[in-house]
Design a protein around this motif. Structure first.
Motif, short mmCIF file in Angstrom:
data_model
loop_
_atom_site.label_atom_id
_atom_site.label_comp_id
_atom_site.label_asym_id
_atom_site.label_seq_id
_atom_site.Cartn_x
_atom_site.Cartn_y
_atom_site.Cartn_z
N PRO A 1 -1.69 0.01 -1.13
CA PRO A 1 -1.28 0.63 -2.40
C PRO A 1 -2.40 1.50 -2.95
O PRO A 1 -3.56 1.08 -3.01
CB PRO A 1 -1.01 -0.56 -3.31
N VAL A 2 -2.05 2.72 -3.30
CA VAL A 2 -3.03 3.66 -3.84
C VAL A 2 -2.64 3.95 -5.28
O VAL A 2 -1.53 4.39 -5.57
CB VAL A 2 -3.04 4.97 -3.03
N LYS A 3 -3.57 3.69 -6.18
CA LYS A 3 -3.32 3.93 -7.59
C LYS A 3 -3.50 5.41 -7.89
O LYS A 3 -4.23 6.12 -7.18
CB LYS A 3 -4.27 3.10 -8.45
N GLU A 4 -2.84 5.85 -8.91
CA GLU A 4 -2.93 7.26 -9.28
C GLU A 4 -4.37 7.58 -9.70
O GLU A 4 -4.98 6.84 -10.48
CB GLU A 4 -1.99 7.57 -10.43
N GLY A 5 -4.91 8.63 -9.14
CA GLY A 5 -6.27 9.03 -9.45
C GLY A 5 -7.32 8.34 -8.60
O GLY A 5 -8.51 8.58 -8.75
N GLU A 6 -6.89 7.45 -7.70
CA GLU A 6 -7.84 6.75 -6.84
C GLU A 6 -8.33 7.68 -5.74
O GLU A 6 -7.57 8.50 -5.21
CB GLU A 6 -7.20 5.51 -6.22
N ILE B 1 -9.26 9.15 -2.26
CA ILE B 1 -8.62 8.98 -0.96
C ILE B 1 -9.55 8.29 0.03
O ILE B 1 -9.10 7.53 0.89
CB ILE B 1 -8.12 10.34 -0.41
N GLU B 2 -10.86 8.52 -0.08
CA GLU B 2 -11.80 7.86 0.82
C GLU B 2 -11.77 6.35 0.63
O GLU B 2 -11.88 5.59 1.58
CB GLU B 2 -13.23 8.38 0.60
N ARG B 3 -11.61 5.92 -0.61
CA ARG B 3 -11.55 4.49 -0.89
C ARG B 3 -10.28 3.89 -0.27
O ARG B 3 -10.30 2.79 0.28
CB ARG B 3 -11.56 4.24 -2.40
N ALA B 4 -9.17 4.62 -0.35
CA ALA B 4 -7.92 4.14 0.24
C ALA B 4 -8.04 4.05 1.76
O ALA B 4 -7.55 3.10 2.37
CB ALA B 4 -6.77 5.06 -0.15
N ILE B 5 -8.70 5.03 2.35
CA ILE B 5 -8.90 4.99 3.81
C ILE B 5 -9.78 3.82 4.19
O ILE B 5 -9.54 3.14 5.19
CB ILE B 5 -9.51 6.33 4.30
N LYS B 6 -10.81 3.54 3.39
CA LYS B 6 -11.69 2.41 3.65
C LYS B 6 -10.92 1.09 3.59
O LYS B 6 -11.09 0.21 4.43
CB LYS B 6 -12.82 2.40 2.62
#
Length: 55
Positions: free
Chosen positions: A5-10, A12-17
């Motif tokens: 789950p990706v929060k709005e404004g998060e 993208i590198e953190r989501a990939i990690k």
């Protein structure tokens, strides 16, 4: 299927990690050599337990 789950404004590198961490934890793509190494380590551990019991 891995869902991250990706929060709005998060970032993208953190989501990939997060995705990479979840993917690594599943162990879906393990090389045969890695599996063999883990099995050998377990076998040595069990053998040492048995040797310790014999003393």
């Amino acid at each position: 299927m891995i869902i991250v789950p990706v929060k709005e404004g998060e970032n993208i590198e953190r989501a990939i990690k997060k995705f990479k961490r979840k993917f690594d934890k599943t162990g879906v793509v393990n090389k045969p050599s890695e599996l063999k190494r883990v099995k050998m380590a377990h076998a040595k551990y069990v053998q040492s337990l048995h040797a310790h019991d014999d003393m």
